[in-house]
Scaffold this motif. Sequence first.
Motif, mmCIF file in Angstrom:
data_model
loop_
_atom_site.group_PDB
_atom_site.id
_atom_site.type_symbol
_atom_site.label_atom_id
_atom_site.label_comp_id
_atom_site.label_asym_id
_atom_site.label_seq_id
_atom_site.Cartn_x
_atom_site.Cartn_y
_atom_site.Cartn_z
ATOM 1 N N TRP A 27 0.868 -1.186 0.000
ATOM 2 C CA TRP A 27 0.000 0.000 0.000
ATOM 3 C C TRP A 27 0.893 1.221 0.000
ATOM 4 C CZ3 TRP A 27 -4.367 0.677 -1.881
ATOM 5 C CH2 TRP A 27 -5.234 1.696 -1.516
ATOM 6 N N LYS A 28 0.954 1.856 -1.192
ATOM 7 C CA LYS A 28 1.925 2.941 -1.395
ATOM 8 C C LYS A 28 1.646 4.134 -0.476
ATOM 9 C CE LYS A 28 2.500 4.836 -5.533
ATOM 10 N NZ LYS A 28 2.744 4.880 -6.970
ATOM 11 N N ALA A 29 0.366 4.429 -0.264
ATOM 12 C CA ALA A 29 0.012 5.586 0.567
ATOM 13 C C ALA A 29 0.649 5.486 1.951
ATOM 14 C CB ALA A 29 -1.499 5.682 0.680
ATOM 15 N N GLU A 30 0.916 4.262 2.402
ATOM 16 C CA GLU A 30 1.520 4.075 3.726
ATOM 17 C C GLU A 30 2.964 3.591 3.611
ATOM 18 O OE1 GLU A 30 -1.106 1.455 5.839
ATOM 19 O OE2 GLU A 30 -2.582 3.056 6.143
ATOM 20 N N ASN A 31 3.428 3.507 2.369
ATOM 21 C CA ASN A 31 4.783 3.041 2.143
ATOM 22 C C ASN A 31 5.026 1.712 2.869
ATOM 23 O OD1 ASN A 31 7.247 3.237 0.977
ATOM 24 N ND2 ASN A 31 8.160 4.500 2.608
ATOM 25 N N ALA A 32 4.053 0.818 2.751
ATOM 26 C CA ALA A 32 4.114 -0.419 3.541
ATOM 27 C C ALA A 32 3.822 -1.634 2.674
ATOM 28 C CB ALA A 32 3.085 -0.349 4.669
ATOM 29 N N HIS A 33 4.453 -2.734 3.056
ATOM 30 C CA HIS A 33 4.093 -4.021 2.456
ATOM 31 C C HIS A 33 3.670 -4.961 3.579
ATOM 32 C CE1 HIS A 33 3.943 -7.292 -0.397
ATOM 33 N NE2 HIS A 33 4.509 -8.035 0.538
ATOM 34 N N TYR A 34 2.419 -5.307 3.595
ATOM 35 C CA TYR A 34 1.891 -6.153 4.669
ATOM 36 C C TYR A 34 1.912 -7.613 4.233
ATOM 37 C CZ TYR A 34 0.192 -1.748 6.544
ATOM 38 O OH TYR A 34 0.111 -0.471 7.030
#
Length: 375
Positions: A27-34
């Motif tokens: 999720w790019k908006a959170e700069n995260a990969h879950y």
Amino acid sequence: MKITGVKSIMFTAGKQNIDMHWHEGTWKAENAHYTNNDTFNLVGKPVTLNVNGKQTNEEIKYVFVSNLDCMTFDENNHLIKNEIDGNMEMLNECKIHPQKKPYAVCQAGYGSAENIEKLIRENPNKFVGLKFHPMVFQQDANSAVYEPYMKIAEKYNLPCLFHSDKTGSYACPKKIYELAQKFPKVPVILAHLGAGTDHQDAINVLLDSIETGKANLYGDTSWVDCKNEEMPTLKNLIARLQQTKKGDQTKRLLYGSDAPLGEFGAPGKKVDGFYADNLSTLKTMISKNFHANAEKLSDNICFFNSKELFLDKNWAKNLDRTKFLTARSAGIILTAAALAGGLYGAIHFTLKNPNQNSETANIYTETKPQINLLV
Ligand SMILES: [Zn+2]
């Protein structure tokens, strides 16, 4: 021998919950990969809730997950995963962890409904529903790009989870309602009941769909009142759903979290214990305000409503039965029509030939079955 302490060794099965709105992936908006590790620590294990001052051990029995890789563009403006690869990846992970069940993410405007149909045909009863995000793909929810996907949802009896957002946006609740009215049998869920709004437009649309029967809308609880302990929006919505002209329609509300986004797990935003707190707040609000009905209501919103809509699907069995009966009735009518047609021919022949009485024959002509109208 004296047996004592039986109670202490007995297991009290905790209440079960279904969280119908989960994610994994980038999720790019959170700069995260879950990953699975980020999300799986709650499923299938006891989760301690505090419901109206009482501690309860409960279980998140199932979560319904969609792959964010299918909803995220990389730095070159390419989708990280296409409809086939991203959805198959999620399906394969759910096979390892059967308490997770996948949505098929639809890239309306970029992908193809044929991809989704192929996935569903080749993996029958594996995907619990279709997931749409009009904001990510910048496609108005009332646009024609959704219709081939909605036809697949209709054909395979799949609920559709739509991210819903501000009025006038791509994911405007009214636009989703417009689309849903073209497919009135397909359950369409307004995720977040209009994210970032006071939710009133989404709620009005939901209630209108119930009163008029123009569409089959639902709503989920994710991010609604999540910062307000009193949960006034959900409290009022439940009260209104209890009193519709169609009777109690609280089945239209489903517990969903949107984990691990935001406070559930986003870097720099994560709040420890937010997941249990969020569910505790919802159940406490119900317990405080709905008294005698509270437990049943809570169980329905947090478990049984989703169990019926996505898993048991009695609603779909009823639709199939209607389809079957319609087909059967059409068959009977056609057979009767064919027999009557044959009879007509015989009578017509008998009447016409001996006396050449065209007047009598014309009477029969008018009552001849119109077979082509029934097909
Ligand atoms: Zn979401």
